[in-house]
Design a protein around this motif. Sequence first.
Motif, PDB file in Angstrom:
ATOM      1  N   THR A 197      -3.451  -0.530 -29.789  1.00  0.00           N
ATOM      2  CA  THR A 197      -2.428   0.214 -30.525  1.00  0.00           C
ATOM      3  C   THR A 197      -2.842   1.674 -30.614  1.00  0.00           C
ATOM      4  O   THR A 197      -4.029   2.016 -30.583  1.00  0.00           O
ATOM      5  CB  THR A 197      -2.259  -0.353 -31.932  1.00  0.00           C
ATOM      6  N   THR A 198      -1.851   2.524 -30.755  1.00  0.00           N
ATOM      7  CA  THR A 198      -2.121   3.951 -30.927  1.00  0.00           C
ATOM      8  C   THR A 198      -2.373   4.239 -32.398  1.00  0.00           C
ATOM      9  O   THR A 198      -2.074   3.428 -33.279  1.00  0.00           O
ATOM     10  CB  THR A 198      -0.923   4.786 -30.444  1.00  0.00           C
ATOM     11  N   VAL A 199      -2.925   5.416 -32.660  1.00  0.00           N
ATOM     12  CA  VAL A 199      -3.139   5.850 -34.033  1.00  0.00           C
ATOM     13  C   VAL A 199      -1.808   5.900 -34.781  1.00  0.00           C
ATOM     14  O   VAL A 199      -1.708   5.480 -35.941  1.00  0.00           O
ATOM     15  CB  VAL A 199      -3.838   7.229 -34.058  1.00  0.00           C
ATOM     16  N   GLN A 200      -0.771   6.392 -34.110  1.00  0.00           N
ATOM     17  CA  GLN A 200       0.545   6.469 -34.751  1.00  0.00           C
ATOM     18  C   GLN A 200       1.074   5.084 -35.105  1.00  0.00           C
ATOM     19  O   GLN A 200       1.650   4.880 -36.183  1.00  0.00           O
ATOM     20  CB  GLN A 200       1.537   7.187 -33.828  1.00  0.00           C
ATOM     21  N   GLU A 201       0.864   4.119 -34.216  1.00  0.00           N
ATOM     22  CA  GLU A 201       1.333   2.756 -34.497  1.00  0.00           C
ATOM     23  C   GLU A 201       0.578   2.154 -35.688  1.00  0.00           C
ATOM     24  O   GLU A 201       1.185   1.504 -36.553  1.00  0.00           O
ATOM     25  CB  GLU A 201       1.154   1.880 -33.253  1.00  0.00           C
ATOM     26  N   ASP A 202      -0.722   2.390 -35.747  1.00  0.00           N
ATOM     27  CA  ASP A 202      -1.500   1.903 -36.890  1.00  0.00           C
ATOM     28  C   ASP A 202      -1.030   2.568 -38.186  1.00  0.00           C
ATOM     29  O   ASP A 202      -0.936   1.924 -39.242  1.00  0.00           O
ATOM     30  CB  ASP A 202      -2.989   2.191 -36.685  1.00  0.00           C
ATOM     31  N   PHE A 203      -0.753   3.863 -38.092  1.00  0.00           N
ATOM     32  CA  PHE A 203      -0.263   4.586 -39.275  1.00  0.00           C
ATOM     33  C   PHE A 203       1.074   4.016 -39.725  1.00  0.00           C
ATOM     34  O   PHE A 203       1.294   3.784 -40.917  1.00  0.00           O
ATOM     35  CB  PHE A 203      -0.134   6.075 -38.973  1.00  0.00           C
ATOM     36  N   ASN A 204       1.977   3.797 -38.788  1.00  0.00           N
ATOM     37  CA  ASN A 204       3.308   3.278 -39.133  1.00  0.00           C
ATOM     38  C   ASN A 204       3.213   1.906 -39.798  1.00  0.00           C
ATOM     39  O   ASN A 204       3.946   1.611 -40.745  1.00  0.00           O
ATOM     40  CB  ASN A 204       4.190   3.199 -37.887  1.00  0.00           C
ATOM     41  N   THR A 205       2.298   1.076 -39.305  1.00  0.00           N
ATOM     42  CA  THR A 205       2.124  -0.257 -39.890  1.00  0.00           C
ATOM     43  C   THR A 205       1.611  -0.155 -41.326  1.00  0.00           C
ATOM     44  O   THR A 205       2.128  -0.813 -42.239  1.00  0.00           O
ATOM     45  CB  THR A 205       1.140  -1.086 -39.048  1.00  0.00           C
ATOM     46  N   ALA A 206       0.584   0.677 -41.527  1.00  0.00           N
ATOM     47  CA  ALA A 206       0.035   0.842 -42.877  1.00  0.00           C
ATOM     48  C   ALA A 206       1.062   1.457 -43.816  1.00  0.00           C
ATOM     49  O   ALA A 206       1.191   1.052 -44.980  1.00  0.00           O
ATOM     50  CB  ALA A 206      -1.230   1.709 -42.827  1.00  0.00           C
ATOM     51  N   GLN A 207       1.831   2.429 -43.304  1.00  0.00           N
ATOM     52  CA  GLN A 207       2.846   3.083 -44.131  1.00  0.00           C
ATOM     53  C   GLN A 207       3.955   2.103 -44.519  1.00  0.00           C
ATOM     54  O   GLN A 207       4.471   2.145 -45.642  1.00  0.00           O
ATOM     55  CB  GLN A 207       3.444   4.282 -43.393  1.00  0.00           C
ATOM     56  N   ALA A 208       4.297   1.207 -43.610  1.00  0.00           N
ATOM     57  CA  ALA A 208       5.311   0.191 -43.917  1.00  0.00           C
ATOM     58  C   ALA A 208       4.832  -0.707 -45.053  1.00  0.00           C
ATOM     59  O   ALA A 208       5.607  -1.072 -45.949  1.00  0.00           O
ATOM     60  CB  ALA A 208       5.632  -0.639 -42.677  1.00  0.00           C
TER      61      ALA A 208
ATOM     62  N   PHE B 284      -5.043   1.775 -43.936  1.00  0.00           N
ATOM     63  CA  PHE B 284      -5.434   3.186 -43.959  1.00  0.00           C
ATOM     64  C   PHE B 284      -6.958   3.343 -43.914  1.00  0.00           C
ATOM     65  O   PHE B 284      -7.463   4.321 -43.349  1.00  0.00           O
ATOM     66  CB  PHE B 284      -4.858   3.882 -45.195  1.00  0.00           C
ATOM     67  N   THR B 285      -7.687   2.397 -44.495  1.00  0.00           N
ATOM     68  CA  THR B 285      -9.155   2.444 -44.407  1.00  0.00           C
ATOM     69  C   THR B 285      -9.609   2.323 -42.955  1.00  0.00           C
ATOM     70  O   THR B 285     -10.457   3.088 -42.479  1.00  0.00           O
ATOM     71  CB  THR B 285      -9.780   1.317 -45.248  1.00  0.00           C
ATOM     72  N   ALA B 286      -9.019   1.344 -42.238  1.00  0.00           N
ATOM     73  CA  ALA B 286      -9.367   1.159 -40.824  1.00  0.00           C
ATOM     74  C   ALA B 286      -8.973   2.380 -40.006  1.00  0.00           C
ATOM     75  O   ALA B 286      -9.706   2.803 -39.092  1.00  0.00           O
ATOM     76  CB  ALA B 286      -8.680  -0.089 -40.285  1.00  0.00           C
ATOM     77  N   LEU B 287      -7.843   2.963 -40.351  1.00  0.00           N
ATOM     78  CA  LEU B 287      -7.366   4.128 -39.602  1.00  0.00           C
ATOM     79  C   LEU B 287      -8.269   5.333 -39.823  1.00  0.00           C
ATOM     80  O   LEU B 287      -8.574   6.084 -38.878  1.00  0.00           O
ATOM     81  CB  LEU B 287      -5.926   4.443 -40.024  1.00  0.00           C
TER      82      LEU B 287
END
Length: 649
Positions: free
Chosen positions: A21-32, A46-49
Amino acid sequence: MLQRLALLLALILSAAPAVATTVQEDFNTAQAHLDALRLADARNGFTALLNRIGLQSRSRSAMIVRARLAETMVGQGDAEEAVPLLETALTGFAAGVAADADERAGALSHLAHAEEEMGKLRAAYRHWQAVIDEKLLPETSVGMLQARLGAARTGQWTQPEQALAAVDRLLALPDSGWGDTPKAAKTGQVLALRLKAQIAMRQGKLEAAKVALAQAGKLAGGTETQRVDLGDVQLRGDLALLAWLRGSETELMQYTALSGATMLDDGTRAGGRGNELPSCAPQGNLAPDAMAVVEFSVRDDGRVLNVRPIYANPGSGAADSHPEEEFAAAVHNWSWPADQATAVNPLWRAAIRVELRCLSTQPDVIWASLQRDLLAWYQARGLAWPEATGTDAERRIQLLAQLAAVDARNGPQSLAALPILVALVTNSAVGPSETAPMAERLAALATAQDAPTMVLFLAWQAGKTRDATAPAITRADQRGEARFADYLRLEQLEQRKTPNAEAVLQAIIARHPASDPLHTRALIQLSDLAFARGAEADAAALLARTGLSPQQCALVDVKPQGKNALFSDADFPTAARIWSLSGLMRIAHDIKPSGEASNVRVVMARPPFIFSAAAVKRVTAWRFQPVLRGDASVGCVNRNFPTRFRMIN
């Protein structure tokens, strides 16, 4: 054939490497997760990111992730962890840069929330005010409305007139200025009116407060309805405070009953054990008559959240002593037994109010010295005190996780579990239903591992084993643990009369050097016995050997003997009886050389004010056998004890 092709395709797909996954995809998942208030999942994401981006990264992306991670921490009550992340994030969101406005506003708002939760009201005010002054959000946005309410709520303690003017400007807004629905408008206006009343009460403008609360009650649909929500509970708490300030006992009892304050406690769930209070001057900053009413909520896990001072008065102390911050910070560090918290309906623990004053106590040096003895045994076996930080409720969560890890790694019989179990059974946030199996396990492990008697005693005590003291003394003597055995003997002599008490105390004094607090406590108790049989000269001589001042009378846990130190049915206020109210409190007082109780004050009461006057009146009439006596008879200060007022059917 088709089945074979399908199976082959499945095998190929299962063998293929996972697509990163991309950083943006990880961010979007955490933000959701965050948007859906799944705070634990969002925090993990967000910790993992942040680890993926780099803990030392100063990029804008890293700053945004820090801010989001801190937002989850604030939501979960971990304000202390959130603050440094938010302060770092703010260094990446420059003031006056339009592209950073939203992120800067969010970070400032969450930082203000965290600081307010910790009792740092002046710091919180500065950050709320920065959102307003820098015009970081649209004037009509919900975020700006929250910032204005936050600035008024926290600024009232230092700038009441400015806060009051800000509230009046908010109340002048049309309904549409509070949100998209009539309910949002009503909720916001009630909050603002309650805040206006609270400011007025602190200023002594009781009629203005009455008018504001009457308007709030009308908007809320009445203050005496049978169906209530959190807003009703809080409003009725404000009305009870106003009644107390106006000296109206009838209304105080009525609104306290209507607030549901008694629903928190049925006589078996005291809650909030071991909760500390700020120290009075000269050790602390507060005058003994400084007081505050603080509201807070309790989570299922026993952690305290949503701490808000409702009323505060510095008393005879300096105007800038800030009792509102001192008491709010103390309550923020309180804990509740988790199983007792979950036994109470969430509504009744969402807005708990307590009346508070300062309390100066001496550390229990005897128990601290026994803990050092236990630590030496730990170290000799390669063990250590468990590493856990924060409040007892926060430590409970960490300790349970550590215990689970030890069990998974080494099995339930591992010696490594012993110090963790000791920490758990002595933790105030671990309630009775949790404690019982832990205590049983600790007792079995301590016996199998030939642990010090102190460990076994703590297990017996936590498990409420009948008469744990006598078998513990026998075992400690057999093992040569003289200090712990004598500690238990002193405790035993405090609790009941023993024919050979003086001989026991003389033996304890002979066994331990003058520098040992056990020696000092034994001298005090021997002095008490001498005085009781009329040998005042012997009592004074024994006392002189201790070198204790009246401020140190609690140092060795001396329990002054009361001559009439009891409550009776006659002390239960009639109005409280009519409304079937109950209450829990802690009372502090000094003892004069003559044995009279003085400087009597309630240092903690829940609910506020209901039983305080009756308790102070009764304790003021108590008489004691003075602890410190002789030619330099000086009494004893800072004695305190808990008590409960409860109707018995």
